[in-house]
Write a protein that holds these residues in place. Structure first.
Motif, PDB file in Angstrom:
ATOM      1  N   VAL A  78       3.487   2.124  -2.195  1.00 59.29           N
ATOM      2  CA  VAL A  78       4.919   2.441  -2.118  1.00 59.29           C
ATOM      3  C   VAL A  78       5.760   1.218  -2.475  1.00 59.29           C
ATOM      4  O   VAL A  78       6.691   1.283  -3.288  1.00 59.29           O
ATOM      5  CB  VAL A  78       5.287   2.946  -0.700  1.00 59.29           C
ATOM      6  N   ILE A  79       5.427   0.088  -1.868  1.00 56.63           N
ATOM      7  CA  ILE A  79       6.192  -1.139  -2.115  1.00 56.63           C
ATOM      8  C   ILE A  79       6.058  -1.572  -3.574  1.00 56.63           C
ATOM      9  O   ILE A  79       7.041  -1.956  -4.213  1.00 56.63           O
ATOM     10  CB  ILE A  79       5.733  -2.254  -1.161  1.00 56.63           C
ATOM     11  N   ASN A  80       4.835  -1.495  -4.099  1.00 53.78           N
ATOM     12  CA  ASN A  80       4.628  -1.879  -5.504  1.00 53.78           C
ATOM     13  C   ASN A  80       5.466  -1.017  -6.444  1.00 53.78           C
ATOM     14  O   ASN A  80       6.004  -1.516  -7.444  1.00 53.78           O
ATOM     15  CB  ASN A  80       3.151  -1.753  -5.875  1.00 53.78           C
ATOM     16  N   LEU A  81       5.604   0.261  -6.122  1.00 54.59           N
ATOM     17  CA  LEU A  81       6.389   1.150  -6.979  1.00 54.59           C
ATOM     18  C   LEU A  81       7.883   0.857  -6.855  1.00 54.59           C
ATOM     19  O   LEU A  81       8.573   0.669  -7.870  1.00 54.59           O
ATOM     20  CB  LEU A  81       6.109   2.609  -6.609  1.00 54.59           C
ATOM     21  N   ILE A  82       8.381   0.799  -5.623  1.00 54.86           N
ATOM     22  CA  ILE A  82       9.821   0.626  -5.415  1.00 54.86           C
ATOM     23  C   ILE A  82      10.292  -0.736  -5.905  1.00 54.86           C
ATOM     24  O   ILE A  82      11.366  -0.856  -6.509  1.00 54.86           O
ATOM     25  CB  ILE A  82      10.164   0.815  -3.916  1.00 54.86           C
ATOM     26  N   GLU A  83       9.479  -1.769  -5.664  1.00 58.29           N
ATOM     27  CA  GLU A  83       9.864  -3.113  -6.070  1.00 58.29           C
ATOM     28  C   GLU A  83       9.533  -3.407  -7.536  1.00 58.29           C
ATOM     29  O   GLU A  83       9.744  -4.511  -8.017  1.00 58.29           O
ATOM     30  CB  GLU A  83       9.172  -4.146  -5.173  1.00 58.29           C
ATOM     31  N   GLN A  84       8.983  -2.403  -8.221  1.00 61.14           N
ATOM     32  CA  GLN A  84       8.658  -2.527  -9.641  1.00 61.14           C
ATOM     33  C   GLN A  84       7.666  -3.672  -9.906  1.00 61.14           C
ATOM     34  O   GLN A  84       7.796  -4.433 -10.858  1.00 61.14           O
ATOM     35  CB  GLN A  84       9.932  -2.717 -10.480  1.00 61.14           C
ATOM     36  N   PHE A  85       6.657  -3.775  -9.018  1.00 58.68           N
ATOM     37  CA  PHE A  85       5.612  -4.772  -9.183  1.00 58.68           C
ATOM     38  C   PHE A  85       4.476  -4.271 -10.067  1.00 58.68           C
ATOM     39  O   PHE A  85       3.547  -5.030 -10.358  1.00 58.68           O
ATOM     40  CB  PHE A  85       5.033  -5.181  -7.824  1.00 58.68           C
ATOM     41  N   THR A  86       4.502  -3.008 -10.432  1.00 58.27           N
ATOM     42  CA  THR A  86       3.414  -2.430 -11.194  1.00 58.27           C
ATOM     43  C   THR A  86       3.826  -2.147 -12.628  1.00 58.27           C
ATOM     44  O   THR A  86       4.962  -1.737 -12.887  1.00 58.27           O
ATOM     45  CB  THR A  86       2.914  -1.124 -10.533  1.00 58.27           C
ATOM     46  N   ASP A  87       2.892  -2.354 -13.546  1.00 58.56           N
ATOM     47  CA  ASP A  87       3.123  -2.012 -14.954  1.00 58.56           C
ATOM     48  C   ASP A  87       2.689  -0.587 -15.264  1.00 58.56           C
ATOM     49  O   ASP A  87       2.864  -0.124 -16.392  1.00 58.56           O
ATOM     50  CB  ASP A  87       2.346  -2.981 -15.861  1.00 58.56           C
ATOM     51  N   ALA A  88       2.092   0.079 -14.271  1.00 56.20           N
ATOM     52  CA  ALA A  88       1.614   1.447 -14.469  1.00 56.20           C
ATOM     53  C   ALA A  88       2.121   2.320 -13.324  1.00 56.20           C
ATOM     54  O   ALA A  88       1.359   2.678 -12.413  1.00 56.20           O
ATOM     55  CB  ALA A  88       0.090   1.472 -14.538  1.00 56.20           C
ATOM     56  N   PRO A  89       3.413   2.661 -13.321  1.00 55.50           N
ATOM     57  CA  PRO A  89       3.991   3.392 -12.187  1.00 55.50           C
ATOM     58  C   PRO A  89       3.340   4.740 -11.918  1.00 55.50           C
ATOM     59  O   PRO A  89       3.159   5.129 -10.755  1.00 55.50           O
ATOM     60  CB  PRO A  89       5.465   3.544 -12.582  1.00 55.50           C
ATOM     61  N   GLU A  90       2.955   5.468 -12.970  1.00 57.18           N
ATOM     62  CA  GLU A  90       2.340   6.773 -12.749  1.00 57.18           C
ATOM     63  C   GLU A  90       0.988   6.634 -12.042  1.00 57.18           C
ATOM     64  O   GLU A  90       0.672   7.394 -11.119  1.00 57.18           O
ATOM     65  CB  GLU A  90       2.170   7.500 -14.083  1.00 57.18           C
ATOM     66  N   ALA A  91       0.212   5.651 -12.462  1.00 51.93           N
ATOM     67  CA  ALA A  91      -1.074   5.410 -11.809  1.00 51.93           C
ATOM     68  C   ALA A  91      -0.874   4.954 -10.372  1.00 51.93           C
ATOM     69  O   ALA A  91      -1.647   5.315  -9.477  1.00 51.93           O
ATOM     70  CB  ALA A  91      -1.872   4.379 -12.593  1.00 51.93           C
ATOM     71  N   CYS A  92       0.171   4.155 -10.142  1.00 52.74           N
ATOM     72  CA  CYS A  92       0.482   3.683  -8.786  1.00 52.74           C
ATOM     73  C   CYS A  92       0.818   4.858  -7.879  1.00 52.74           C
ATOM     74  O   CYS A  92       0.366   4.929  -6.730  1.00 52.74           O
ATOM     75  CB  CYS A  92       1.649   2.690  -8.846  1.00 52.74           C
ATOM     76  N   VAL A  93       1.605   5.808  -8.384  1.00 52.69           N
ATOM     77  CA  VAL A  93       1.967   6.990  -7.610  1.00 52.69           C
ATOM     78  C   VAL A  93       0.722   7.801  -7.258  1.00 52.69           C
ATOM     79  O   VAL A  93       0.511   8.190  -6.102  1.00 52.69           O
ATOM     80  CB  VAL A  93       2.975   7.867  -8.386  1.00 52.69           C
ATOM     81  N   GLU A  94      -0.125   8.061  -8.244  1.00 50.28           N
ATOM     82  CA  GLU A  94      -1.323   8.859  -8.011  1.00 50.28           C
ATOM     83  C   GLU A  94      -2.268   8.167  -7.031  1.00 50.28           C
ATOM     84  O   GLU A  94      -2.855   8.801  -6.155  1.00 50.28           O
ATOM     85  CB  GLU A  94      -2.035   9.146  -9.333  1.00 50.28           C
ATOM     86  N   SER A  95      -2.413   6.850  -7.183  1.00 50.31           N
ATOM     87  CA  SER A  95      -3.282   6.104  -6.277  1.00 50.31           C
ATOM     88  C   SER A  95      -2.759   6.150  -4.848  1.00 50.31           C
ATOM     89  O   SER A  95      -3.517   6.384  -3.897  1.00 50.31           O
ATOM     90  CB  SER A  95      -3.397   4.649  -6.746  1.00 50.31           C
ATOM     91  N   GLY A  96      -1.440   5.936  -4.676  1.00 53.83           N
ATOM     92  CA  GLY A  96      -0.848   5.960  -3.346  1.00 53.83           C
ATOM     93  C   GLY A  96      -0.986   7.307  -2.675  1.00 53.83           C
ATOM     94  O   GLY A  96      -1.312   7.401  -1.479  1.00 53.83           O
ATOM     95  N   LYS A  97      -0.756   8.374  -3.419  1.00 52.70           N
ATOM     96  CA  LYS A  97      -0.878   9.720  -2.853  1.00 52.70           C
ATOM     97  C   LYS A  97      -2.324  10.033  -2.487  1.00 52.70           C
ATOM     98  O   LYS A  97      -2.596  10.668  -1.460  1.00 52.70           O
ATOM     99  CB  LYS A  97      -0.327  10.749  -3.848  1.00 52.70           C
ATOM    100  N   MET A  98      -3.270   9.574  -3.307  1.00 50.78           N
ATOM    101  CA  MET A  98      -4.679   9.788  -3.007  1.00 50.78           C
ATOM    102  C   MET A  98      -5.082   9.037  -1.736  1.00 50.78           C
ATOM    103  O   MET A  98      -5.777   9.572  -0.867  1.00 50.78           O
ATOM    104  CB  MET A  98      -5.543   9.326  -4.175  1.00 50.78           C
ATOM    105  N   LEU A  99      -4.632   7.778  -1.605  1.00 50.48           N
ATOM    106  CA  LEU A  99      -4.947   6.985  -0.415  1.00 50.48           C
ATOM    107  C   LEU A  99      -4.381   7.639   0.841  1.00 50.48           C
ATOM    108  O   LEU A  99      -5.051   7.701   1.882  1.00 50.48           O
ATOM    109  CB  LEU A  99      -4.382   5.574  -0.574  1.00 50.48           C
ATOM    110  N   ALA A 100      -3.136   8.127   0.752  1.00 52.05           N
ATOM    111  CA  ALA A 100      -2.514   8.783   1.901  1.00 52.05           C
ATOM    112  C   ALA A 100      -3.284  10.045   2.292  1.00 52.05           C
ATOM    113  O   ALA A 100      -3.523  10.308   3.475  1.00 52.05           O
ATOM    114  CB  ALA A 100      -1.058   9.121   1.577  1.00 52.05           C
ATOM    115  N   ALA A 101      -3.682  10.830   1.295  1.00 50.87           N
ATOM    116  CA  ALA A 101      -4.420  12.064   1.575  1.00 50.87           C
ATOM    117  C   ALA A 101      -5.767  11.765   2.226  1.00 50.87           C
ATOM    118  O   ALA A 101      -6.180  12.441   3.181  1.00 50.87           O
ATOM    119  CB  ALA A 101      -4.611  12.853   0.281  1.00 50.87           C
ATOM    120  N   LYS A 102      -6.479  10.745   1.733  1.00 47.68           N
ATOM    121  CA  LYS A 102      -7.773  10.380   2.317  1.00 47.68           C
ATOM    122  C   LYS A 102      -7.606   9.881   3.747  1.00 47.68           C
ATOM    123  O   LYS A 102      -8.428  10.181   4.618  1.00 47.68           O
ATOM    124  CB  LYS A 102      -8.443   9.312   1.456  1.00 47.68           C
ATOM    125  N   ALA A 103      -6.527   9.120   3.988  1.00 46.08           N
ATOM    126  CA  ALA A 103      -6.286   8.613   5.345  1.00 46.08           C
ATOM    127  C   ALA A 103      -6.069   9.766   6.321  1.00 46.08           C
ATOM    128  O   ALA A 103      -6.640   9.789   7.423  1.00 46.08           O
ATOM    129  CB  ALA A 103      -5.077   7.681   5.341  1.00 46.08           C
TER     130      ALA A 103
END
Length: 523
Positions: free
Chosen positions: A319-344
């Motif tokens: 979430v922080i990486n996406l909002i703070e624009q720390f990532t060069d791959a925002p779509e992958a960041c979103v998918e990864s974050g949602k997957m991590l949340a679902a697994k948790a």
């Protein structure tokens, strides 16, 4: 590889292949003493370059590996490395520790000394147990058990039901921490470290009393923390309930902080480290290198007992990486974050920390889709109302759903629960956002100023303060906070603040406070 006495590397014919660099020698020794002769890159970096940021530590490790390959010459195949791990080939390496259990060969890594404090701690710990492989101690990161906490209910005073309810509240908060184990055996003599928490009642005038909470480290004969809270015995109002909930969370925070620092205390460097105590401050630093280091720490230390929480915190990092624009791959960041949340959630749906971090991920990764995390945030509060992160998540949902009064009320609860804890700055920031959304600018300003004061490197409150100061025409304060932002964000410009639709001040944008005429006098 000879580890007792001076470190030596010899070939099959007895030729000396010992690297001249002490860093290279230390690197080989760390690998030679590791399970399966393998370590992650992040673990090696934490032991040899603990005072460097992630980028510099990674570069230093790559340079050392290159130098080590050159030093090994024709035997370079003993060293293997992937993007994640570094290892020694067990078919080509024989590691020698004083096999007869005597000290005739010398002490462990005799004469080796590096400036890095983490390597020195590791070396000191290993030397205390050196002698033979069978007697080598278990390293902190290899512990099979957690710290143990004994809750003792002192029922000598009156009103044990109140104490029992409070004890249940504390048990829930401590169990959710993920790295602590509650036990009823106060006389546990195992190698595990133990802390005790005593809950008692101190009598007062008629109808009043005080709840007293004391945490001790019996092995060091040290009081960790204590607090006394006046309570009304006959009535249970909302103010008192919040005070008790806050007391429970403050205990959890103090224990986590104490245990996370315990390896620096006398004789305790052998205890299992609390990864969350080290990772969470890095997460809330909002610095990309620190976030990456926190993610590596959580990944390396994950096991079946803490996996859900660690996955949830990794979703928060996304979430922080996406909002703070720390990532060069925002779509992958979103998918990864949602997957991590679902697994948790799948692994532990009844942990309020997991529910909170997953709720934040669902809402913020969906760019303010309040419905995505509403049920999770509501459940987080129900599961553990003593967790300010749960109320933070609930307030976050309410902000994006347009329920301003609910958001403000929940944010106030989070702020009260987190008072005098390391999370206070984070909850004051959320209170500032909720008040800003509700149009209560005075409360927003005060809460955001408190958050900024408590966390000098924390950028988000300063962004909103810039908008508030400019709108209130408090020119000097606006100039000052803008200068702070420029130091914290090298790429910050007023043009980006006003015109970049992705710059993280969405609530300011909703209030239509991003018109150039408001800021043009700031230079």
């Amino acid at each position: 590889m000879q580890l007792t006495g001076p470190f030596r590397v010899t070939g099959p014919d007895g030729q000396d292949w010992t690297p001249k660099s002490r860093k290279a020698q230390a690197l080989l020794a760390l690998l030679a003493t590791s399970p399966n002769l393998l370590r992650t890159r992040s673990w090696l970096q934490s032991k040899l370059w603990s005072q460097s940021d992630t980028a510099h530590a990674g570069a230093s490790l790559r340079q050392s590996l290159s130098a080590l390959r050159r030093a090994l010459g024709e035997h370079v195949r003993v060293l293997e490395a992937s993007r994640q791990d570094v290892s020694l080939n067990s078919d080509l390496v024989c590691v020698l520790w004083d096999e007869e259990g005597s000290h005739k060969a010398g002490e462990f890594l005799e004469g080796m000394d590096l400036a890095d404090p983490e390597f020195r701690n590791w070396l000191q710990f290993m030397r205390r147990g050196s002698g033979s492989p069978a007697l080598m101690p278990v390293l902190a990161d290899q512990f099979e058990s957690r710290w143990k906490v004994v809750l003792t209910l002192d029922e000598q005073g009156a009103h044990p039901p109140l104490l029992q309810n409070f004890a249940d509240m504390i048990s829930r908060a401590l169990r959710e921490q993920g790295e602590l184990e509650l036990t009823e055996n106060a006389n546990d003599n195992s190698q595990d470290r133990l802390v005790t928490v005593t809950i008692g009642m101190v009598g007062g005038s008629e109808g009043t009393a005080s709840v007293r909470l004391v945490a001790n480290d019996p092995r060091l004969n040290r009081q960790i923390w204590a607090r006394t809270l006046p309570v009304s015995v006959d009535t249970q109002d909302e103010h008192q309930n919040l005070a008790l909930l806050g007391m429970a969370f403050q205990l959890q925070s103090e224990l986590t902080r104490y245990l996370a620092q315990s390896r620096n205390l006398l004789g305790t460097d052998a205890c299992p480290p609390l990864v969350l105590g080290a990772a969470i401050p890095r997460i809330f630093s909002f610095q990309p290198d620190e976030l990456n280091q926190a993610a590596l720490m959580l990944s390396d230390a994950m096991d079946s007992r803490n996996a859900a929480q660690f996955l949830g915190w990794q979703a928060q990092i996304a979430v922080i990486n996406l909002i703070e624009q720390f990532t060069d791959a925002p779509e992958a960041c979103v998918e990864s974050g949602k997957m991590l949340a679902a697994k948790a959630i799948e692994m532990d749906p009844m942990n309020s920390v997991v529910l909170s971090t997953a709720a934040n991920a669902q809402v913020l990764l969906e760019r303010g889709n309040a419905a995505a995390g509403a049920d999770l945030a509501k459940m987080a509060v129900q599961v553990n109302p003593a967790n300010p992160l749960a109320w933070w998540a609930f307030a976050n949902v309410a902000i994006y759903a347009g329920r301003t009064e609910d958001a403000l009320r929940s944010a106030r609860v989070a702020s009260r629960l987190a008072a005098r804890t390391p999370l206070q700055f984070w909850c004051e920031f959320q209170l500032g956002l909720a008040a800003f959304k509700a149009g209560d600018i005075a409360t927003a300003k005060q809460a955001l100023e408190t958050s900024a004061c408590l966390a000098p490197q924390f950028r988000p409150p300063r962004r909103y303060l810039l908008a508030i100061y400019a709108d209130l025409k408090e020119h000097d304060k606006a100039v000052h906070v803008m200068a702070e932002l420029k130091k914290l964000e090298p790429e910050f410009t007023l043009d980006r603040f006003v015109n970049d639709p992705l710059y993280p001040v969405s609530l300011v944008r909703q209030k239509k406070l991003l018109t150039w005429d408001r800021y043009q006098d700031l230079g």
